[in-house]
Design an enzyme around this catalytic site. Structure first.
Site, PDB file in Angstrom:
ATOM      1  N   ARG A  51       0.883  -1.176   0.000  1.00 23.15           N
ATOM      2  CA  ARG A  51       0.000   0.000   0.000  1.00 23.15           C
ATOM      3  C   ARG A  51       0.913   1.216   0.000  1.00 23.15           C
ATOM      4  O   ARG A  51       1.781   1.344   0.860  1.00 23.15           O
ATOM      5  CB  ARG A  51      -0.884  -0.044   1.257  1.00 23.15           C
ATOM      6  CG  ARG A  51      -1.756   1.174   1.494  1.00 23.15           C
ATOM      7  CD  ARG A  51      -2.857   1.269   0.454  1.00 23.15           C
ATOM      8  NE  ARG A  51      -3.797   2.335   0.799  1.00 23.15           N
ATOM      9  CZ  ARG A  51      -3.588   3.629   0.539  1.00 23.15           C
ATOM     10  NH1 ARG A  51      -2.465   4.015  -0.028  1.00 23.15           N
ATOM     11  NH2 ARG A  51      -4.493   4.521   0.864  1.00 23.15           N
TER      12      ARG A  51
ATOM     13  N   ARG B  80      -0.552  -5.705   5.471  1.00 20.25           N
ATOM     14  CA  ARG B  80       0.060  -5.200   4.239  1.00 20.25           C
ATOM     15  C   ARG B  80       1.146  -4.179   4.565  1.00 20.25           C
ATOM     16  O   ARG B  80       0.986  -3.377   5.483  1.00 20.25           O
ATOM     17  CB  ARG B  80      -0.992  -4.474   3.392  1.00 20.25           C
ATOM     18  CG  ARG B  80      -1.617  -5.302   2.320  1.00 20.25           C
ATOM     19  CD  ARG B  80      -2.503  -4.459   1.429  1.00 20.25           C
ATOM     20  NE  ARG B  80      -3.236  -3.410   2.158  1.00 20.25           N
ATOM     21  CZ  ARG B  80      -4.158  -2.639   1.598  1.00 20.25           C
ATOM     22  NH1 ARG B  80      -4.465  -2.786   0.334  1.00 20.25           N
ATOM     23  NH2 ARG B  80      -4.784  -1.717   2.306  1.00 20.25           N
TER      24      ARG B  80
ATOM     25  N   GLU C 147     -11.377   5.985  -5.160  1.00 28.20           N
ATOM     26  CA  GLU C 147     -11.961   4.645  -5.106  1.00 28.20           C
ATOM     27  C   GLU C 147     -12.510   4.268  -6.486  1.00 28.20           C
ATOM     28  O   GLU C 147     -12.807   5.141  -7.302  1.00 28.20           O
ATOM     29  CB  GLU C 147     -13.106   4.624  -4.079  1.00 28.20           C
ATOM     30  CG  GLU C 147     -12.638   4.761  -2.634  1.00 28.20           C
ATOM     31  CD  GLU C 147     -11.822   3.564  -2.172  1.00 28.20           C
ATOM     32  OE1 GLU C 147     -12.176   2.424  -2.533  1.00 28.20           O
ATOM     33  OE2 GLU C 147     -10.824   3.778  -1.459  1.00 28.20           O
TER      34      GLU C 147
END
Ligand SMILES: [Zn+2]
Length: 248
Positions: A50, A92, A58
């Site tokens: 990320r 992540r 989005e």
């Protein structure tokens, strides 16, 4: 004595481990969206990354596809160096990402392909500046007059109703006042346009809200400081002049 020595050692190790950032080097084999990519590491394992300090639109938002496209151009197939800043709740890696000399996170914001994720990287001046410039130039997602930050969109924010009466202020649900120059004007969730904010509302620190730039609080302080300096220097200058006279 040995106890305090041990404490110092423990502290030192703790600080050292904080300073030792994990760096991953691998090939970018997948781009999921404008702020997530996958690296294939030398041992053939893969690591989802990320991007640190940025938030891309989005999927359901405008400019999401362009953002993904841009990240693909910047990173896909290239050797990537990822400096892991922390891990998110899914485990992540959240990382600063470099393709050669290119700072990928910064490039995404500079091109108007992503927002500076200010709550996670509040001290990143480069990202903040890049975003200000991109917004001023109306690059990428800033072509829309009031784009919605992805983090607001995830909370359910949708474009505001038109400002029918051209009210100068936008007050958010939590009572934060933004003026028309602010990037948050007319964007945040469940806000309202108004001509007269309430006394309980507070001004946005970014745009100043109802505080106009003509009367900021800084110059007053600077003036006072300058006055004190001058008053302090004046006797010294006089004394110097007197001394020169006396010698002459
Ligand atoms: Zn504001």
């Amino acid at each position: 004595m040995t106890d305090s020595l041990r404490t110092i050692l423990i502290l030192f190790t703790a600080v050292a481990s904080l300073l030792r950032a994990e760096t991953l080097v691998g090939q970018c084999t997948h781009v999921a969206d404008g702020d997530t990519l996958t690296l294939t590491l030398p041992d053939k394992s893969s690591e989802k990354i990320r991007l640190y300090g940025i938030d891309a639109p989005e999927k359901q938002q405008e400019y999401a596809e362009e953002a993904k496209q841009r990240l693909t151009e910047l990173a896909s197939g290239k050797e990537i160096r990822a400096v892991v800043m922390n891990r998110d709740r899914y485990g992540r890696a959240v990382a600063k990402v470099y393709a050669g000399k290119t700072d990928v996170c910064l490039a995404m914001v500079s091109g108007g392909c992503a927002w500076h994720y200010v709550i996670y990287a509040p001290l990143d001046v480069d990202l903040a500046e890049a975003e200000t410039l991109a917004a001023a130039q109306k690059w990428g997602l800033w072509q829309h007059s009031h784009p919605i930050p992805p983090w607001e969109f995830r909370k359910g924010a949708r474009p505001a109703k038109p400002n029918e009466h051209n009210h100068p202020y936008w007050v958010t649900e939590s009572g934060r006042i933004h003026n028309a120059r602010c990037k948050y004007f007319g964007t945040t969730q469940n806000g309202r346009y108004t001509a007269q904010p309430q006394a309980s509302d507070s001004n946005c620190r970014l745009c100043g809200g109802t505080v106009t730039s003509e009367s900021p609080s800084f110059p007053t302080w600077w003036n006072i400081l300058l006055l004190i300096l001058l008053l302090g220097l004046l006797p010294l200058i006089l004394l110097r002049l007197l001394l020169i006279r006396a010698r002459g």
